[in-house]
Scaffold this motif. Structure first.
Motif, PDB file in Angstrom:
ATOM      1  N   MET A 126      21.462  17.450  -1.385  1.00 54.87           N
ATOM      2  CA  MET A 126      21.317  16.807  -2.699  1.00 54.87           C
ATOM      3  C   MET A 126      21.196  17.844  -3.812  1.00 54.87           C
ATOM      4  N   ILE A 127      20.459  18.914  -3.491  1.00 55.06           N
ATOM      5  CA  ILE A 127      20.312  19.966  -4.506  1.00 55.06           C
ATOM      6  C   ILE A 127      21.675  20.586  -4.812  1.00 55.06           C
ATOM      7  N   LEU A 128      22.419  20.885  -3.757  1.00 58.50           N
ATOM      8  CA  LEU A 128      23.733  21.498  -3.953  1.00 58.50           C
ATOM      9  C   LEU A 128      24.624  20.585  -4.802  1.00 58.50           C
ATOM     10  N   GLN A 129      24.645  19.336  -4.382  1.00 63.92           N
ATOM     11  CA  GLN A 129      25.503  18.379  -5.073  1.00 63.92           C
ATOM     12  C   GLN A 129      25.123  18.272  -6.541  1.00 63.92           C
ATOM     13  N   THR A 130      23.819  18.184  -6.803  1.00 65.22           N
ATOM     14  CA  THR A 130      23.337  18.034  -8.177  1.00 65.22           C
ATOM     15  C   THR A 130      23.689  19.247  -9.013  1.00 65.22           C
ATOM     16  N   LEU A 131      23.380  20.427  -8.435  1.00 64.09           N
ATOM     17  CA  LEU A 131      23.594  21.650  -9.203  1.00 64.09           C
ATOM     18  C   LEU A 131      25.078  21.976  -9.340  1.00 64.09           C
ATOM     19  N   TYR A 132      25.895  21.476  -8.399  1.00 56.63           N
ATOM     20  CA  TYR A 132      27.323  21.730  -8.454  1.00 56.63           C
ATOM     21  C   TYR A 132      27.898  21.097  -9.706  1.00 56.63           C
ATOM     22  N   ARG A 133      27.365  19.927 -10.012  1.00 60.43           N
ATOM     23  CA  ARG A 133      27.826  19.258 -11.231  1.00 60.43           C
ATOM     24  C   ARG A 133      27.384  20.012 -12.459  1.00 60.43           C
ATOM     25  N   LYS A 134      26.114  20.373 -12.453  1.00 62.16           N
ATOM     26  CA  LYS A 134      25.580  21.018 -13.647  1.00 62.16           C
ATOM     27  C   LYS A 134      24.406  21.906 -13.246  1.00 62.16           C
ATOM     28  N   PRO A 135      24.434  23.175 -13.606  1.00 59.92           N
ATOM     29  CA  PRO A 135      23.293  24.041 -13.335  1.00 59.92           C
ATOM     30  C   PRO A 135      22.050  23.510 -14.033  1.00 59.92           C
ATOM     31  N   MET A 136      20.935  23.526 -13.353  1.00 61.90           N
ATOM     32  CA  MET A 136      19.699  23.006 -13.943  1.00 61.90           C
ATOM     33  C   MET A 136      18.543  23.875 -13.526  1.00 61.90           C
ATOM     34  N   HIS A 137      17.417  23.648 -14.192  1.00 61.37           N
ATOM     35  CA  HIS A 137      16.192  24.309 -13.747  1.00 61.37           C
ATOM     36  C   HIS A 137      15.405  23.337 -12.878  1.00 61.37           C
ATOM     37  N   GLY A 138      14.330  23.840 -12.251  1.00 59.97           N
ATOM     38  CA  GLY A 138      13.622  23.088 -11.206  1.00 59.97           C
ATOM     39  C   GLY A 138      13.165  21.714 -11.637  1.00 59.97           C
ATOM     40  N   TYR A 139      12.505  21.670 -12.803  1.00 60.94           N
ATOM     41  CA  TYR A 139      11.937  20.404 -13.229  1.00 60.94           C
ATOM     42  C   TYR A 139      13.039  19.370 -13.449  1.00 60.94           C
ATOM     43  N   ALA A 140      14.106  19.807 -14.155  1.00 61.61           N
ATOM     44  CA  ALA A 140      15.203  18.897 -14.465  1.00 61.61           C
ATOM     45  C   ALA A 140      15.846  18.392 -13.176  1.00 61.61           C
ATOM     46  N   LEU A 141      15.955  19.301 -12.201  1.00 56.56           N
ATOM     47  CA  LEU A 141      16.534  18.943 -10.911  1.00 56.56           C
ATOM     48  C   LEU A 141      15.737  17.820 -10.268  1.00 56.56           C
ATOM     49  N   ALA A 142      14.428  17.999 -10.236  1.00 55.82           N
ATOM     50  CA  ALA A 142      13.562  16.990  -9.613  1.00 55.82           C
ATOM     51  C   ALA A 142      13.693  15.666 -10.362  1.00 55.82           C
ATOM     52  N   GLN A 143      13.661  15.761 -11.691  1.00 54.82           N
ATOM     53  CA  GLN A 143      13.740  14.549 -12.505  1.00 54.82           C
ATOM     54  C   GLN A 143      15.072  13.841 -12.280  1.00 54.82           C
ATOM     55  N   TYR A 144      16.143  14.654 -12.199  1.00 58.75           N
ATOM     56  CA  TYR A 144      17.481  14.098 -12.060  1.00 58.75           C
ATOM     57  C   TYR A 144      17.597  13.312 -10.757  1.00 58.75           C
ATOM     58  N   ILE A 145      17.166  13.943  -9.660  1.00 61.42           N
ATOM     59  CA  ILE A 145      17.280  13.265  -8.365  1.00 61.42           C
ATOM     60  C   ILE A 145      16.474  11.983  -8.368  1.00 61.42           C
ATOM     61  N   LYS A 146      15.284  12.078  -8.992  1.00 60.50           N
ATOM     62  CA  LYS A 146      14.416  10.908  -9.066  1.00 60.50           C
ATOM     63  C   LYS A 146      15.107   9.780  -9.833  1.00 60.50           C
TER      64      LYS A 146
END
Lengths: 921, 114
Positions: B18-38
């Protein structure tokens, strides 16, 4: 928490981190960590900003963000671990931390390491000896099935077996796969070489001996299968050599097979060489490895039971499935039939039972076995004391570090992590201890080797057994781990908060814990007392032994133990050809005051001759026992031996130059003989002038002198009756001659010159006299006396070490514990003083605590010592096993040293400065 | 001591995927990543920070991600994570194997109810 919200805005200065940096792994790790920390700070900062923008007050937002994030340190740590070799690195960090701890309190570390080392060293050394002597099977295939087979009258002593009995066993027993038997070849066996002959141990064996033992020659073959017979057989005239003889005498020449060697002038053809290390019998004392084996042939005297038939050492291999017990039952039945064939009732009784014993066990006599086991127990106790001591020290420190543990917990260390750290500390402490202990074990085994070799039939290894050492190290390490992990566990289970609270209750004052530690000290004291008492008893024994009047001088005497190559003197007079010229040369040597011969010097235990004689009936005066049979030690001597040993006469005279082969044959007796056989018991001197049959035909022996009381076989034992006779009067015509002059002789030399100077000169003279004598064992009389203390000396030395170490450990343990207690109670002491308690009271308070522990320990120890005294009883001489004085002295010593150890911390407690103490913390 | 909870609700590799997939679309920082997946998972999936950061470090170490300076949604200078070439390959491989597995699971579950 280390970072306030302001810290979250701080930016890292590391810039962009390229993928290439990955490859630097270890080197860029610090930067990785920084980035990680930044990311996490940014994370929280972002969250805070978001919450604030949603209208939450900043302070509240910060708190909420943090709470949601969780334990920053912990997450950071776990994330960092990704970059580490997790286990190894944290272990390494722990080890470094432990080393720093050690550096901070070197005294503590030294105490722990030293204590453990002493425990390991002593136990490993003793285990090595015991394992070697008692536990290790003899070096034969499946040695547990090898039984020594002897006969007895039901008492403890057992004897070898005549052929007719063995023959019947062979025929009728079913429990044994093989039964083999053997006897010595000659009285002294000399293997003739190019220039000199070498003393070897020859054994006549049945053809199946090697098979019975499960051994095969390394080179050539063994004996051809054949049953024992009275006629020369296939194996007659063949010989098998031991590896040692093959190498030393024939240079390991493989073409030895088929060659003829001569033993005592009899030729034998070599058919085989046994593998290195093979020995049989395994208890052959002198020249242990130089053995040769020839085939046994029965002789005419084997065909009867009535007139002292030759006796054989018998060894049997149990059939598979048979047990010692079942074999015993079977042999008991068979032996009834065997015994019935003895017509003489005494003989029948003497052969009434068969004694079966594992061959390995039969090699070590019961006394030595008991001694070793007792000493092993002692070393085990020492190990226990060391272990307890260390446990106690670590416990004390563990409680003192409760705060540290609590702090670690509060900072997010998991329980497992803290345990790991504590265990690494335990390892760091026990590792060096293990090394040091190994060193000690190596050293002590070497030191003991000489004394042990005097007592043990088997060569003692120069190094401790690896497996034993490993086992002990393992146990020690485990115990160290447990004693470090336990306090950590206790600390972790305790609630963090009170331990951290400023000025809260100081750690470790829990009643239960304190009581347990006091109990550990008491147990230590009790066990130490046991060792001290045993040591005390042995010391008194040695003291008494050293002050026994021996009845002769032992200083400045050199003794050479000679095996006589009598085969060279067949038909010649050895006195004229060998002894007199040799003595003459020795006496001419510079610095020699006197030199004499004696078949065996007092306490020598080399070669004794037992004599069965009859008092001459015609000579008996009033009250004598005419025709009484006499059993006594016979000691052929030269007259000068009196000047060497300074023998004093109770009555009559010693031999002199007037005693010649042609003069009246005379003997000198010892007081034990006079007491036993004098016509007038109250006046031993009345034996003077009596005569005994017969040294030579029709020449009765006249008793002309009585020696003063002397110690003959051991310092602790009264002498047996002894008859000394002048060598010159035992002529080749006498039936005593071959035994008295032809087997072994001790040459004793009194000289003021140092031994090391004399020995080479003596060897030269011996070599000139006969090349075979050059290798004689030469020692001093003082050494012989020293060696004769034997097991007592050994036990005393070891117990001195064990007892001393135990005392030291005990004192150290007590001191360590009290020192901690006092440190922990500094505040309390300060308060007491501030409230007006006299300092004397505080001193008394600590001393009382120590006294209670010591008294409990001593009381328990007295009981323990009383009970265990049984174990050392066999060693004691001139002192009772339950000797009140020794017990009291040991107890007093322990108590006083303990109180002394307690005094230092007590004084420190009393000198607490209340201002300092209350300000502390 | 705070009780530690591992993320056990996901199968191994799922978080990384999920992290790979999310970041592949758009580079993010940790907090944004967590928020995005949520947010994307309708709050069904909540990535705990205790799992997220070790996972990110693992992936950095494996070379699937790299970090660079960037800006957050609130214009804070932050460290953002970007999928590397190796990471993209990994994502592809993982996706196909994940799809196969997922199809398999669905068939099994479907068969049970049928």
């Amino acid at each position: 928490m280390p970072n306030g919200p302001s810290g979250m805005h701080r930016l890292g200065n590391s810039g962009r981190v390229g993928a290439a940096m990955r490859w630097f792994g270890m080197f860029s790790r610090r930067r990785r960590y920084e980035e990680l920390a930044e990311s996490m700070r940014e994370h929280i900062g972002e969250k805070v900003d978001e919450l604030v923008s949603e209208g939450m007050p900043r302070e509240e937002a910060e708190f909420a963000a943090r709470r949601e994030f969780g334990n920053v340190t912990r997450i950071e740590e776990r994330s960092r671990e990704v970059w580490q070799w997790p286990r190894v690195e944290s272990l390494w960090a722990d080890a470094k931390y432990a080393l720093r701890q050690m550096k901070r309190s070197p005294g503590f570390a030294a105490t722990v390491i030293g204590t453990l080392a002493v425990g390991i060293g002593a136990a490993a050394a003793m285990f090595t000896v015991v394992d070697h002597v008692l536990l290790k099977p003899v070096p034969y295939y499946d040695a547990a099935r090898l039984l020594s087979m002897r006969e007895s009258d039901g008492s403890a002593s057992a004897s070898f077996v005549p052929w007719l009995d063995v023959g019947q066993w062979l025929k009728e027993s079913r429990s044994f796969q093989e039964i083999a038997f053997s006897t010595t070849l000659g009285r002294q066996d000399f293997l003739e070489g190019a220039t000199a002959a070498t003393h070897v141990n020859g054994e006549q064996v049945t053809a199946n001996l090697f098979e019975t033992l499960g051994a095969q020659p390394e080179l050539g073959r063994g004996f051809l299968p054949e049953t024992p017979s009275f006629a020369p057989g296939k194996n007659t005239g063949t010989i098998v050599l031991s590896d040692a003889v093959w190498r030393s005498e024939f240079g390991g020449d493989r073409s030895i097979l088929g060659k003829v060697v001569r033993i005592n002038e009899t030729p034998y053809t070599v058919i085989g060489v046994m593998p290195p290390g093979f020995r049989y019998p395994a208890d052959a004392f002198s020249n242990r490895s130089a053995q040769v084996w020839v085939a046994l042939q029965l002789g005419p005297s084997d065909a009867q039971r009535t007139d002292r038939p030759p006796q054989y050492q018998v060894i049997g291999r149990l059939r598979r499935g048979a047990t010692l017990h079942s074999a015993q039952a079977e042999m008991a039945t068979i032996q009834k039939l065997v015994a019935a064939q003895y017509s003489d009732p005494d003989d029948r009784r003497d052969h009434s039972e068969v004694v079966l014993e594992r061959y390995g066990n039969s090699l070590v006599d019961a006394d030595v076995r008991k001694a070793l086991l007792a000493l092993l127990a002692a070393s085990g106790v020492l190990w226990l004391i060391a272990g307890l001591n260390v446990t106690n020290l670590l416990l004390a420190r563990g409680t003192a570090r409760q705060r540290e543990m609590a702090m670690r917990g509060a900072l997010g260390a998991s329980r497992r992590r803290v345990m790991q750290q504590m265990m690494v500390e335990g390892l760091v402490l026990s590792g060096p201890a293990a090394l040091l202990g190994t060193g000690l074990a190596l050293g002590s085994v070497k030191l003991l080797a000489h004394e042990l070799s005097q007592r043990l039939p088997l060569p003692v290894p120069a190094t401790p057994d690896g497996r034993i050492l490993l086992a002990l190290l393992g146990m020690t390490v485990i115990s160290a781990l447990m004693s470090t992990a336990w306090p950590a566990l206790l600390a972790l289970r305790a609630p963090i908060e009170p331990a951290l609270r400023q000025g809260g209750l100081q750690a470790g004052t829990g009643r239960g814990q304190h009581r347990m530690r006091a109990m550990l000290v008491a147990v230590e004291v009790a066990m130490s007392l046991t060792l001290l008492v045993a040591c005390g008893l042995l010391l008194r024994t040695i003291y008494t032994l050293r002050h026994v009047a021996l009845g002769y001088r032992t200083d400045h005497i050199i003794v050479a133990d000679l095996s006589i190559p009598s085969f060279r003197y067949a038909g010649k007079n050895m006195l004229q050809m060998l002894y007199m010229p040799m003595l003459g040369r020795v006496q001419q040597q510079h610095g020699v005051q006197a030199a004499g011969l004696m078949n065996e010097v007092p306490l020598g235990n080399t070669f004794n001759i037992l004599l069965g004689l009859r008092m001459d009936e015609g000579s008996s005066s009033s009250g004598a026992k005419p025709g009484a049979s006499i059993t006594a030690m016979l000691k052929p001597v030269t007259p000068d031996i009196q000047r060497v040993f300074g023998f004093r006469m109770l009555a009559g005279r010693y031999f002199d130059a007037e005693d010649t082969p042609t003069s009246e044959p005379v003997v000198v007796v010892n007081p034990a003989f006079a007491r036993e056989y004098a016509p007038n018991r109250s006046n031993p001197a009345s034996i003077l002038g009596m005569t005994m049959w017969h040294l030579q035909e029709n020449k009765p022996l006249h008793i002309v002198g009585i020696l003063e009381r002397e110690r003959q076989k051991s310092v602790a034992e009264e002498s047996q009756p002894e008859v000394q006779v002048c060598l010159c009067q035992i002529t080749p015509a006498s039936s005593f001659y071959p035994i008295a002059e032809g087997i072994a002789m001790d040459l004793a030399v009194r000289t003021e010159r140092p031994t090391e100077e004399m020995v080479p000169e003596l060897r030269d003279i011996l070599r000139q006299a006969s090349p075979e004598l050059a290798g004689a064992n030469i020692t001093t009389m003082d050494q012989i006396v020293e060696d004769s203390y034997g097991s007592q000396q050994l036990a005393a030395h070891l117990l001195e070490i064990f007892g001393g170490s135990a005392l030291l450990l005990c004192v150290a343990g007590l001191y360590g514990l009290l020192a901690y207690v006092v440190t922990q109670r500094t505040r309390e002491m300060g308060v007491r003083i501030a409230l007006g308690a006299p300092r004397g009271n505080l001193l008394w308070l600590i001393l009382r605590q120590a006294g209670a522990m010591l008294l409990t320990g001593v009381a328990a120890g007295v009981g323990l010592a009383w009970a265990s005294a049984r174990l050392v009883r066999g060693f004691l001489y001139g002192v009772q096993a339950h000797d009140g004085w020794t017990l009291a002295c040991a107890a007093a010593l322990l108590f006083l040293s303990g109180m002394l150890a307690a005094y230092l911390p007590a004084r420190r407690a009393a000198s607490v400065d209340p201002m300092e103490a209350l300000r502390a913390e | 001591m705070p009780k530690e909870r591992e993320s056990r609700d996901l199968f191994p590799g799922a978080l990384e995927l999920m992290i790979l997939q999310t970041l592949y679309r758009k580079p993010m920082h940790g907090y944004a990543l967590a928020q995005y997946i949520k947010a994307v998972s309708d709050e069904l999936l909540q990535i705990e920070e205790g799992s997220l950061y070790p996972a990110l470090q693992r992936m950095l170490k494996a070379g699937w991600l790299e970090s660079e300076r960037g800006m957050s949604a609130r214009n804070r200078p932050v460290r953002v994570f970007r999928v590397t070439v190796a990471g993209a390959k990994r994502l592809e491989a993982e996706m196909s194997s994940f799809e196969k597995m997922f199809a398999g699971i669905q068939r099994v579950l479907g068969a049970e109810t049928a």
